[in-house]
Enzyme design. Structure first.
Site, PDB file in Angstrom:
ATOM      1  N   ASN A 145      -3.171  -5.166  -6.624  1.00 22.70           N
ATOM      2  CA  ASN A 145      -2.629  -4.401  -5.498  1.00 22.70           C
ATOM      3  C   ASN A 145      -2.936  -2.938  -5.763  1.00 22.70           C
ATOM      4  O   ASN A 145      -2.457  -2.387  -6.752  1.00 22.70           O
ATOM      5  CB  ASN A 145      -1.120  -4.621  -5.391  1.00 22.70           C
ATOM      6  N   GLY A 146      -3.724  -2.342  -4.870  1.00 28.76           N
ATOM      7  CA  GLY A 146      -4.059  -0.928  -5.051  1.00 28.76           C
ATOM      8  C   GLY A 146      -5.520  -0.673  -4.747  1.00 28.76           C
ATOM      9  O   GLY A 146      -6.193  -1.481  -4.114  1.00 28.76           O
ATOM     10  N   TYR A 154       7.713   2.477   5.531  1.00 26.44           N
ATOM     11  CA  TYR A 154       7.174   1.385   6.336  1.00 26.44           C
ATOM     12  C   TYR A 154       6.807   0.138   5.542  1.00 26.44           C
ATOM     13  O   TYR A 154       7.150  -0.970   5.937  1.00 26.44           O
ATOM     14  CB  TYR A 154       5.928   1.887   7.085  1.00 26.44           C
TER      15      TYR A 154
END
Ligand code: SF4
Length: 514
Positions: free
Chosen positions: A118-119, A267
């Site tokens: 993730n990234g 968000y």
């Protein structure tokens, strides 16, 4: 390389991925991983996959689509073992193809390992160049990391020796720059790790003797695990059979500088997640309260744009004394849409996701609370929909400051030329959206609302102050806007470099400008 496939009706920011890892003797680890990924589905809907091992062999199953499309009882049944990792993907680098679905798998002879990411690395090109890889040899930054680990395991360590993967990680991780929360496993151990800035979240949980790492705490909740703590910036957590977790620190102390993505609070993260020890839901309520103090208005009803705008609307209503009400019904069943974006369909696209509650809207002055404006197409349609439903006034309040700068750390906003706030000032945005008033939360109020202001945040997409150096080749959108040629660590590129550009509304949008 092909970019990600965009949903023509969805201009919301896109998260890069969700990761999950588990180790537990006698546990149905594949089913636990399925549940964990299910809870992380919002972090990536393009592909899903998992790797499972029984201590002897490692099996990877991955495919395009949602977690529930990729896995069912038939695919999960043969995945027996006591350790597993899982991944949901939205591509910000590399194309949206089966080949880039994760976990990434490698073997060196009999030795096997798998990796989920993730990234977004910022030095992929440099690393590939250093290793003499020809362009196109690796299909994504995650693929590159797997290659680097493979190289270490085949050239510098004996992969059959215990702890070889650990040694390879200690050699490779310090060379990586950018945003990365990884889960990595071989047939013995699961590793969970965060980059030295901790840009992407990762937490550690346990259920009895079973240990779990996950991007967000709801993935712990769903498998009945209790959150132990967040993995620290620059920390590698090692999970092995019958052992308590161990920590490795592969990065020099001077690189440790926590900068969690501030947008996670606005968000990306689920409202039931905890980040920096704080409830994301309550942070969003505080954002609404802060907006009510910063930008009050006389109105009859406060409503939130589902989902992330709703807690903030509650906060705005409570702080202002204006009644909270529901103005939009969200279609719960909509996923990504792949219909060609004709002009007519674009206009209807927002209606596929939201339908107005006319009885609550007609004749009223409405405060609408939403999380952010990226390209502005959604808000433009929403405002029109509210006016068509008889709203007397529409006052838009945003729980993030204007998004003026691209994200190079794993979020997909598009480049500066696509960002509405990169092209128009506040009055220009107000006119374009056709609202009676418009206010974005001030950055200091947003930081305060997290309840963890001092913990350290990246706010680069709002301020242009990038915490990790961004090389020229990634910096294309900013370059096109005539700004700096290289964004140095901690520097702030002048916003005027972008705002001075002529207002280049997309042709579709320009035709609908009020
Ligand atoms: S630039 Fe924005 S979206 Fe990207 S990591 Fe920083 S705060 Fe998050």
């Amino acid at each position: 390389m092909m970019g990600p496939v965009r949903d023509p009706f969805d201009d919301s920011p896109k998260e890069a991925c969700g990761v999950f890892g588990v180790i537990g003797i006698g546990e149905p680890v594949a089913h636990l991983t399925y549940l964990g990924l299910y809870a992380l589905q919002h972090r990536g809907q393009e592909s899903a996959g998992m790797a499972v091992s029984d201590g002897e062999h490692l099996t990877v199953v991955r495919d395009m689509g949602l977690v529930s499309n990729v896995f069912d009882d038939r695919t999960l049944a043969p995945l027996t073992g006591h350790l597993a990792i899982g991944h949901t993907r939205y591509s910000t680098t590399g194309s949206s193809t089966w080949g880039n679905a994760q976990p990434v798998y490698r073997n060196i002879g009999e030795y096997q390992f798998a990796l989920g990411h993730n990234g977004n690395l910022t030095n992929t090109a440099q690393l590939a160049d250093e290793h003499g890889m020809l362009p196109g040899t690796v299909s994504s930054d995650s693929d590159l990391v797997a290659e680097l680990l493979s190289y270490e395991l085949s050239q510098n360590f004996d992969p059959t020796s215990s702890g070889a993967l650990e040694a390879a990680l200690m050699a490779v991780l310090p060379r990586l720059e950018g945003a990365f929360s990884f889960v990595v496993m071989d047939t013995d151990r699961v590793y969970g790790m965060r980059d030295p800035s901790g840009l992407r979240p990762l937490c550690l949980g346990r259920r009895g003797d079973t240990w779990v790492v996950a991007s967000e705490s709801p993935a712990l909740d769903i498998v009945g695990a209790t959150m132990v703590r967040e993995v620290e910036a620059g920390e590698v957590v090692v999970l092995a059979k019958g052992e308590d977790p161990r920590s490795l620190r592969p990065f020099p102390e001077e690189r440790i500088d926590p900068k969690l993505c501030l947008f996670e609070f606005v968000y990306f993260a689920r409202p039931d997640a905890r980040l920096y020890g704080q409830s994301v839901h309550h942070a969003r309520v505080r954002q609404g309260e802060a907006l009510a103090a910063q930008a009050p208005v006389e109105a009859d009803m406060v409503m939130g744009v589902p989902e992330s705008g709703v807690p903030a609307a509650e906060g705005y209503a409570r702080a202002s004394g204006i009644p909270f009400g529901q103005g939009l019904v969200k279609n719960r069943y909509i996923g990504r849409t792949f219909i060609a974006p004709s002009q007519e369909m674009r206009a209807l696209g927002v209606r596929m996701k939201f339908n107005p509650l006319r009885d609550n809207i007609e004749g009223r002055r409405i405060v609408v609370v939403d999380d952010s404006i990226v390209r502005g197409t959604t808000q433009h349609q929403l405002v029109r929909m509210l006016r068509d439903s008889g709203a007397r006034e529409v006052h838009l309040r945003l729980t993030s400051p204007p998004v003026k700068w691209p994200c190079f750390y794993g979020m997909d906003f598009g480049d500066s030329s696509e960002l509405l706030a990169g092209k128009l000032d506040i009055d220009g945005i107000k006119d374009y959206l056709g609202v009676d008033s418009l206010a974005f939360i001030e950055i200091h109020r947003l930081l305060e609302s997290t309840g963890a202001r001092e913990a350290g945040f990246c706010d680069a997409c709002f301020t242009g102050n990038y915490p990790i150096e961004v090389p020229v080749e990634l910096n294309k959108g900013v370059l096109e806007a005539g700004a700096a040629t290289r964004i140095e660590r901690g520097s702030s590129v002048a916003a005027s470099a972008v705002l001075d550009q002529p207002s280049l509304l997309p042709a579709d949008d320009a035709r609908r400008t009020p």
